[in-house]
Design a protein around this motif. Structure first.
Motif, short mmCIF file in Angstrom:
data_model
loop_
_atom_site.label_atom_id
_atom_site.label_comp_id
_atom_site.label_asym_id
_atom_site.label_seq_id
_atom_site.Cartn_x
_atom_site.Cartn_y
_atom_site.Cartn_z
N GLU A 145 47.50 50.53 55.24
CA GLU A 145 46.50 49.98 56.16
C GLU A 145 46.45 48.46 56.12
OE1 GLU A 145 46.16 53.95 55.30
OE2 GLU A 145 45.70 52.41 53.80
N GLY A 146 47.31 47.84 55.30
CA GLY A 146 47.36 46.39 55.24
C GLY A 146 46.42 45.74 54.26
N MET A 147 45.85 46.51 53.31
CA MET A 147 44.99 45.94 52.29
C MET A 147 45.85 45.45 51.13
SD MET A 147 41.90 45.15 51.38
CE MET A 147 40.77 46.17 52.33
N LEU A 148 45.87 44.12 50.93
CA LEU A 148 46.61 43.54 49.82
C LEU A 148 45.71 43.50 48.60
CD1 LEU A 148 48.98 41.95 48.54
CD2 LEU A 148 47.95 39.87 49.49
N THR A 149 46.15 44.14 47.53
CA THR A 149 45.38 44.17 46.29
C THR A 149 46.11 43.37 45.22
OG1 THR A 149 44.51 46.37 46.80
CG2 THR A 149 44.34 45.64 44.52
N ILE A 150 45.38 42.43 44.62
CA ILE A 150 45.91 41.67 43.49
C ILE A 150 45.51 42.39 42.23
CG2 ILE A 150 46.02 39.40 42.39
CD1 ILE A 150 46.86 39.38 45.32
N LYS A 151 46.52 42.81 41.46
CA LYS A 151 46.25 43.60 40.26
C LYS A 151 46.63 42.85 38.99
CE LYS A 151 46.69 48.13 42.45
NZ LYS A 151 47.29 49.48 42.35
N GLY A 152 45.93 43.20 37.93
CA GLY A 152 46.20 42.61 36.63
C GLY A 152 46.64 43.64 35.63
N LYS A 153 46.34 43.36 34.38
CA LYS A 153 46.73 44.24 33.29
C LYS A 153 46.16 45.65 33.51
CE LYS A 153 44.85 43.33 29.38
NZ LYS A 153 44.52 42.64 28.11
N ASN A 154 46.96 46.64 33.21
CA ASN A 154 46.59 48.05 33.36
C ASN A 154 46.37 48.44 34.82
OD1 ASN A 154 46.64 48.29 30.54
ND2 ASN A 154 44.49 47.65 30.38
N GLY A 155 46.85 47.62 35.74
CA GLY A 155 46.77 47.95 37.15
C GLY A 155 45.39 47.84 37.77
N LYS A 156 44.46 47.18 37.10
CA LYS A 156 43.11 47.04 37.64
C LYS A 156 43.03 45.93 38.67
CE LYS A 156 40.60 49.07 33.77
NZ LYS A 156 39.47 48.91 32.82
N ALA A 157 42.25 46.18 39.71
CA ALA A 157 42.16 45.23 40.82
C ALA A 157 41.33 44.01 40.44
CB ALA A 157 41.54 45.91 42.03
N GLN A 195 51.63 39.55 34.04
CA GLN A 195 51.49 40.91 34.55
C GLN A 195 50.77 40.96 35.89
OE1 GLN A 195 49.66 43.06 31.25
NE2 GLN A 195 51.67 43.62 30.48
N ALA A 196 51.01 39.96 36.71
CA ALA A 196 50.40 39.95 38.04
C ALA A 196 51.17 40.88 38.97
CB ALA A 196 50.39 38.54 38.60
N GLU A 197 50.46 41.54 39.87
CA GLU A 197 51.09 42.45 40.82
C GLU A 197 50.37 42.36 42.17
OE1 GLU A 197 51.93 47.24 41.52
OE2 GLU A 197 50.80 46.55 39.77
N ARG A 198 51.16 42.29 43.24
CA ARG A 198 50.61 42.34 44.59
C ARG A 198 51.07 43.64 45.24
NH1 ARG A 198 51.68 36.28 47.17
NH2 ARG A 198 50.48 35.08 45.61
N LYS A 199 50.11 44.41 45.75
CA LYS A 199 50.46 45.69 46.36
C LYS A 199 49.75 45.81 47.70
CE LYS A 199 50.88 50.63 45.38
NZ LYS A 199 50.67 51.69 44.38
#
Length: 389
Positions: free
Chosen positions: A315-327, A307-311
Motif C-alpha cells: 500500500e506504499g507505507m514505508l516503515t523505518i525499522k530498528g533492532k528486532n524489527g521494531k518500527a 541495523q537500520a531497515e526500510r520496508k
C-alpha cells in the motif's frame, strides 16, 4: 503549455500527500524516575522513548514554551506592550514589571523564558488577545490546528496550577519540536542570560536550566526550560544536537531537581548512541513487488545507527525499522502509475485512393490467386508459341 505539461506529470502520481507518522521506538533498559517522559527526534517527530507519554499531566512553566511560539507567530516582536496592573499582581516568579511600563514583546518573551517571569507571560497574553479568557481560547485553537496536539488544554500563559490546565509529555514534545523550527524561538530558548533594564530594577537574568547554563556539563545542549509548582513537581524541557540527530526531551513530575537532570542525560545518552536523522529526498523512489512508490516532498526520518531497515508495504507505507524489527517511524508514499504505450485511436476514415482496404488474410489469398492466374496464363501463351512453330 507549461501548465498542461505540469498537469500531465502530476497525473502520473496517484495517492495522498506524504506524511510522517511517529511510532514509539524499541524498549530500552533506561530507568527514568520522573513520572512521565518522552524523547523525540526534533526534526522527524519520531518518539524514541516514552514513559506515560500520553498521560494527563500538569506542565507548570513548560506552558511558557507554547506562549512563546504563539506570541512570536502572532505578534510583532518590536511592538511596545503596555503593562497592566493585573499583570503586575500575579503570584510566583517575576521580572517585576510596573503598571504602565512600556516593554517590547521580544523583551517580555525573553523575561518569561529566561527568568520564568509570570508577570511577563500574563502581559503577553493580555496584549495579544485582550483578556485571559480570549487568550486561552485562541492559544488552544492554535495548538490544535498548527501543532496537532491531542490532549492539551491551557487556561493561562504561565502554568500556575489549574485543574483544567493540562497536557501530556508527547504533546509538549510536539509543541517544542514545532517551536524549534522558528529561528527567533531557537535563539530565545538557547539564551543563558540577559541584561535586564526595567523601571523596577536593573540586573542580569540567568536561565534556571542547570545544564543549559553549564552547572551540569553536557555537550550539545541547545536550549532548555524549567518548571515547578507543588502539584506538578519538577518539570523540564531540553533540546540537544550532536550533528547527527537533534533531540527533544520532556520530563514531568519528578520529585527532585537532581533526578530530573539525571533522567534528561540518560535520554540524551540513549538517543545519541542509537539514532541518526536522515532525509528522504523529494522524488526518491521505492519498489515492492510490481509497484513503485515515491516521496512527493523531502522529509526527515529517524534511523538506527546500526541495523537500520526500510520496508515498503504493497500500500506504499514505508516503515523505518530498528533492532528486532521494531518500527521507529512510518511514512506514507505516493504510488507512481505504470506508463503504458497505447495505440491512438482515430475517428477519421482511411483514405482509399481507389483501392479497397483488405483484411490481411483475405488480401494474401487474393494475391496468391492472382499469381496463379498469371503463371497459368504464361504457360498457355508459351504452348501456343511452340505449336505455331
Amino acid at each position: 503549455m507549461n501548465k498542461i505539461i505540469m498537469g500531465l506529470i502530476m497525473s502520473l502520481i496517484i495517492g495522498f500527500h506524504s506524511f510522517a507518522e511517529p511510532v514509539k521506538a524499541d524498549e530500552t533498559p533506561i530507568q527514568i524516575a520522573s513520572e512521565a517522559a518522552v524523547l523525540m527526534d526534533s526534526q522527524s517527530g519520531a518518539i524514541l522513548y516514552g514513559k506515560n507519554e500520553d498521560a494527563k499531566m500538569y506542565p507548570a512553566s513548560l506552558t511558557k514554551i507554547a506562549t512563546a511560539i504563539y506570541a512570536i507567530e502572532k505578534g510583532n516582536l518590536d511592538e511596545q506592550v503596555n503593562i497592566s496592573e493585573y499583570a503586575t499582581k500575579i503570584d510566583g516568579t517575576k521580572v517585576y514589571l510596573n503598571q504602565g511600563e512600556q516593554v517590547t514583546l521580544k523583551k517580555l518573551i525573553l523575561g518569561m523564558m529566561v527568568n520564568s517571569g509570570n508577570d511577563a507571560a500574563l502581559a503577553i497574553a493580555i496584549h495579544l488577545d485582550g483578556s485571559l479568557e480570549s487568550y486561552s481560547k485562541h492559544v488552544n485553537e492554535f495548538l490544535k490546528k498548527e501543532v496537532g496536539v491531542k490532549n492539551t488544554h491551557f487556561t493561562n500563559p504561565h502554568g500556575l496550577f489549574n485543574e483544567n490546565h493540562y497536557t501530556t509529555a508527547e504533546d509538549l514534545g510536539r509543541i517544542l519540536n514545532y517551536a524549534m523550527k522558528n529561528k527567533e524561538f531557537r535563539e530565545i530558548f538557547g539564551t543563558k542570560k540577559i541584561d535586564w533594564q526595567g523601571e523596577s530594577w536593573s540586573t542580569t537574568l540567568l536561565s534556571h536550566h542547570r545544564i543549559l547554563k553549564g552547572e551540569i556539563p553536557y555537550e550539545g545542549v541547545t536550549g532548555g526550560k524549567t518548571g515547578f509548582v507543588d502539584e506538578s513537581k519538577q518539570t523540564l524541557a531540553t533540546t540537544a544536537d550532536n550533528g547527527k540527530v537533534k533531540l527533544s526531551a520532556i520530563l514531568l513530575k519528578s520529585e527532585s531537581k537532581r533526578k530530573i537532570y539525571d533522567d534528561t542525560i540518560q535520554l540524551f545518552d540513549f538517543g545519541f548512541a542509537n539514532f541518526k536523522t536522515s532525509i528522504i529526498k523529494k522524488g526518491e523512489e521505492f519498489k515492492t513487488a510490481n509497484k513503485k512508490f515515491r516521496a512527493n516532498q523531502a522529509v526527515f526520518v529517524t534511523e538506527p545507527i546500526v541495523q537500520a531497515e526500510r520496508k515498503v508495504s504493497p500500500e506504499g507505507m514505508l516503515t523505518i525499522k530498528g533492532k528486532n524489527g521494531k518500527a521507529i517511524q512510518k511514512l506514507q508514499l505516493d504510488e507512481v502509475a505504470n506508463k503504458r504505450s497505447e495505440v491512438k485511436k482515430t475517428s477519421r476514415k482511411p483514405e482509399q485512393n481507389g483501392i479497397l482496404p483488405m483484411n490481411p488474410v483475405i488480401g494474401g489469398g487474393v494475391f496468391l490467386m492472382a499469381a496463379g492466374f498469371w503463371v497459368l496464363n504464361r504457360k498457355q501463351k508459351k504452348g501456343r508459341r511452340y505449336r505455331s512453330r
